[in-house]
Design a protein around this motif. Structure first.
Motif, mmCIF file in Angstrom:
data_model
loop_
_atom_site.group_PDB
_atom_site.id
_atom_site.type_symbol
_atom_site.label_atom_id
_atom_site.label_comp_id
_atom_site.label_asym_id
_atom_site.label_seq_id
_atom_site.Cartn_x
_atom_site.Cartn_y
_atom_site.Cartn_z
ATOM 1 N N ILE A 21 0.906 -1.160 0.000
ATOM 2 C CA ILE A 21 0.000 0.000 0.000
ATOM 3 C C ILE A 21 0.938 1.200 0.000
ATOM 4 N N LYS A 22 0.886 1.991 -1.056
ATOM 5 C CA LYS A 22 1.923 2.995 -1.287
ATOM 6 C C LYS A 22 1.709 4.299 -0.507
ATOM 7 N N TYR A 23 2.820 4.869 -0.108
ATOM 8 C CA TYR A 23 2.865 6.237 0.452
ATOM 9 C C TYR A 23 3.139 7.178 -0.706
ATOM 10 N N TRP A 24 2.281 8.162 -0.907
ATOM 11 C CA TRP A 24 2.538 9.168 -1.953
ATOM 12 C C TRP A 24 1.791 10.444 -1.588
ATOM 13 N N GLY A 158 10.331 9.520 4.381
ATOM 14 C CA GLY A 158 9.096 8.924 4.887
ATOM 15 C C GLY A 158 9.150 7.408 4.954
ATOM 16 N N SER A 159 9.477 6.785 3.830
ATOM 17 C CA SER A 159 9.436 5.324 3.761
ATOM 18 C C SER A 159 10.485 4.662 4.665
ATOM 19 N N ALA A 160 11.470 5.424 5.142
ATOM 20 C CA ALA A 160 12.521 4.861 5.998
ATOM 21 C C ALA A 160 11.967 4.365 7.331
ATOM 22 N N CYS A 161 10.883 4.970 7.809
ATOM 23 C CA CYS A 161 10.364 4.553 9.118
ATOM 24 C C CYS A 161 9.968 3.077 9.087
ATOM 25 N N ARG A 162 9.527 2.597 7.913
ATOM 26 C CA ARG A 162 9.064 1.206 7.824
ATOM 27 C C ARG A 162 10.216 0.209 7.838
ATOM 28 N N SER A 163 11.441 0.638 7.463
ATOM 29 C CA SER A 163 12.579 -0.295 7.435
ATOM 30 C C SER A 163 13.179 -0.550 8.807
ATOM 31 N N GLY A 211 12.422 12.792 -8.755
ATOM 32 C CA GLY A 211 12.587 12.234 -7.413
ATOM 33 C C GLY A 211 11.241 12.128 -6.708
ATOM 34 N N SER A 212 11.157 11.219 -5.729
ATOM 35 C CA SER A 212 9.891 11.014 -5.017
ATOM 36 C C SER A 212 9.422 12.284 -4.318
ATOM 37 N N THR A 213 10.357 12.989 -3.695
ATOM 38 C CA THR A 213 9.963 14.156 -2.897
ATOM 39 C C THR A 213 9.304 15.217 -3.769
ATOM 40 N N SER A 214 9.932 15.563 -4.889
ATOM 41 C CA SER A 214 9.336 16.602 -5.735
ATOM 42 C C SER A 214 8.134 16.051 -6.480
HETATM 43 C C1 2P0 Z 1 6.430 3.843 -0.822
HETATM 44 N N1 2P0 Z 1 7.489 5.506 -2.331
HETATM 45 O O1 2P0 Z 1 5.443 3.694 -0.091
HETATM 46 C C2 2P0 Z 1 6.306 4.839 -1.960
HETATM 47 C C3 2P0 Z 1 5.816 4.205 -3.216
HETATM 48 C C4 2P0 Z 1 7.698 5.523 -3.749
HETATM 49 C C5 2P0 Z 1 6.466 4.957 -4.322
HETATM 50 O O2 2P0 Z 1 8.011 6.097 -0.269
HETATM 51 O O3 2P0 Z 1 10.058 12.585 0.411
HETATM 52 O O4 2P0 Z 1 11.684 8.455 -0.643
HETATM 53 O O5 2P0 Z 1 11.775 11.071 1.409
HETATM 54 O O6 2P0 Z 1 9.420 11.051 2.240
HETATM 55 O O7 2P0 Z 1 10.057 7.983 1.227
HETATM 56 C C6 2P0 Z 1 9.332 7.068 -1.877
HETATM 57 O O8 2P0 Z 1 9.251 8.234 -1.133
HETATM 58 O O9 2P0 Z 1 9.970 10.180 -0.018
HETATM 59 C C7 2P0 Z 1 8.237 6.200 -1.442
HETATM 60 P P1 2P0 Z 1 10.316 11.262 1.070
HETATM 61 P P2 2P0 Z 1 10.341 8.647 -0.053
HETATM 62 O O10 2P0 Z 1 7.458 3.161 -0.679
#
Ligand code: 2P0
Length: 350
Positions: A21-24, A158-163, A211-214
């Motif tokens: 389930i994607k973060y965006w 953002g996605s780093a919290c899950r790792s 990039g994901s952020t922009s």
């Molecule tokens: C994810 N992505 O859930 C989604 C799916 C890419 C597509 O999390 O701005 O590098 O550093 O919070 O975490 C990529 O976004 O962005 C991402 P920032 P991040 O994995």
């Protein structure tokens, strides 16, 4: 005390996580608070991972960082947020133990070395493992134990919290303005579904164009579909995803994973100007997966794509080797991309 004794050093590794389930989209760009919750699987330590060593010494003049052997600018605001937050946690802890001595060396400068065993910024979640590893290694060095560690990693990416956790992990969007409840939480451990397999199909190891952020910033500003997704789709999809994982229901898990990846890329197209992460090869992989599943009349294989053209495939152990053979048949590794496109029909043709 001699120089040798004044150096402390810790090395840790953190794997990549791949969201189903994607973060965006962010509701707060400074604190990195998401518009919706997300859910991912953390890969095993022996797969795609970051290894980080942090040393601290009273002889160091300044904080410094090297990424894959090249020195980078330590003044990066996200790096600074992580360093400041960990030092704040460490000081808070030390004050409760002993306010006079610096047991952990938190007042010293750090040197950070971080390496990935896979291409950086090619849509393979390098920032996720990178910031998770940085924050965890710093926490080990400075003796920080906190349930809030994932909130620190979140402020790196953002996605780093899950790792920070293994297995199936959800990042709850939280409600508070300060983001203290926007945390990662393990749903099930890495041993919960042992037959589950993940396969990465590297279509391109090039750096992504947006990039994901922009990219997500532009999506938040321009895509109406993103609001609908965050408000209406994801809340119920999170519940359903957790349920099908707990039931180890692969067909339902796979279908939901593919639908969520497709909706994320639909939002990229709904963004103005549109963002294209998938390429021809990605579309051919999508078609191949659907044709494979149609052949068996059930979902045996599922794809998901992040901010790049590389496919991540989820399947079960029983179907892995056959699917790999199918991929090798349609995408023979010895043929380079261009020749391949000329030589074979696109698999969605019929
Ligand atoms: C994810 N992505 O859930 C989604 C799916 C890419 C597509 O999390 O701005 O590098 O550093 O919070 O975490 C990529 O976004 O962005 C991402 P920032 P991040 O994995």
């Amino acid at each position: 005390e001699n120089d040798k004794q004044s150096l402390s050093m810790v090395t840790c590794t953190a794997p990549v996580n791949i969201a189903v389930i994607k973060y965006w989209g962010k509701r707060d760009e400074d604190l990195i608070l998401p518009m919706n919750s997300s859910l991912s699987l953390t890969l095993h330590q022996d797969q795609l991972k970051t290894t980080t060593t942090v040393a601290c010494s009273r002889n160091f003049q300044q904080d410094r960082i090297w990424l894959n052997g090249k020195e980078e600018d330590i003044s990066n605001p996200r790096l600074q947020s992580c360093l400041q937050e960990i030092r704040r946690f460490s000081r808070k802890r030390q004050n409760t133990v002993d306010s006079t001595s610096d047991v952990s060396g938190v007042s010293h400068k750090v040197h950070i070395c971080s390496v990935n065993n896979f291409p950086t910024a090619a849509g393979l979640a390098s920032s996720a493992s990178g910031y998770a590893c940085l924050v965890y290694t710093l926490s080990q060095l400075f003796g920080v134990e906190s349930e809030q560690l994932s909130a620190v990693a979140r402020q790196g990416s953002g996605s780093a919290c899950r790792s920070l956790y293994g297995g199936f992990v959800q990042w709850k969007l939280g409600e508070q303005l300060d983001g203290k409840d926007s945390l990662a939480e393990q749903v099930e451990s890495e041993s919960y579904w042992p037959e589950l397999r993940v396969l990465t199909l590297v279509v391109s190891a090039e750096q992504k164009s947006v990039g994901s952020t922009s990219g997500m910033h532009t999506s938040v500003e321009t895509s109406q579909l993103l609001k609908y997704r965050a408000d209406v789709v994801v809340p119920s999809r999170m519940e359903e995803m957790i349920r099908v994982i707990r039931e180890r229901d692969f067909p339902a898990f796979g279908e939901l994973t593919m639908k969520d990846s497709n909706q994320f890329h639909a939002i990229c197209l709904d963004t103005y100007p549109p963002i294209f992460y998938l390429n021809n090869m990605s579309h051919r992989i999508i078609s191949l997966v659907h044709r494979y599943n149609q052949y068996y009349g059930e979902t045996r294989v599922a794809y998901t794509f992040d901010a790049g053209p590389n496919a991540v495939i989820y399947t079960l152990q029983d179907h892995l080797s056959e699917f790999v053979q199918v991929v090798r048949h349609f995408f023979p590794p010895e043929v380079s991309g261009e020749e391949f496109f000329k030589g074979l029909p696109v698999c969605s043709a019929d």
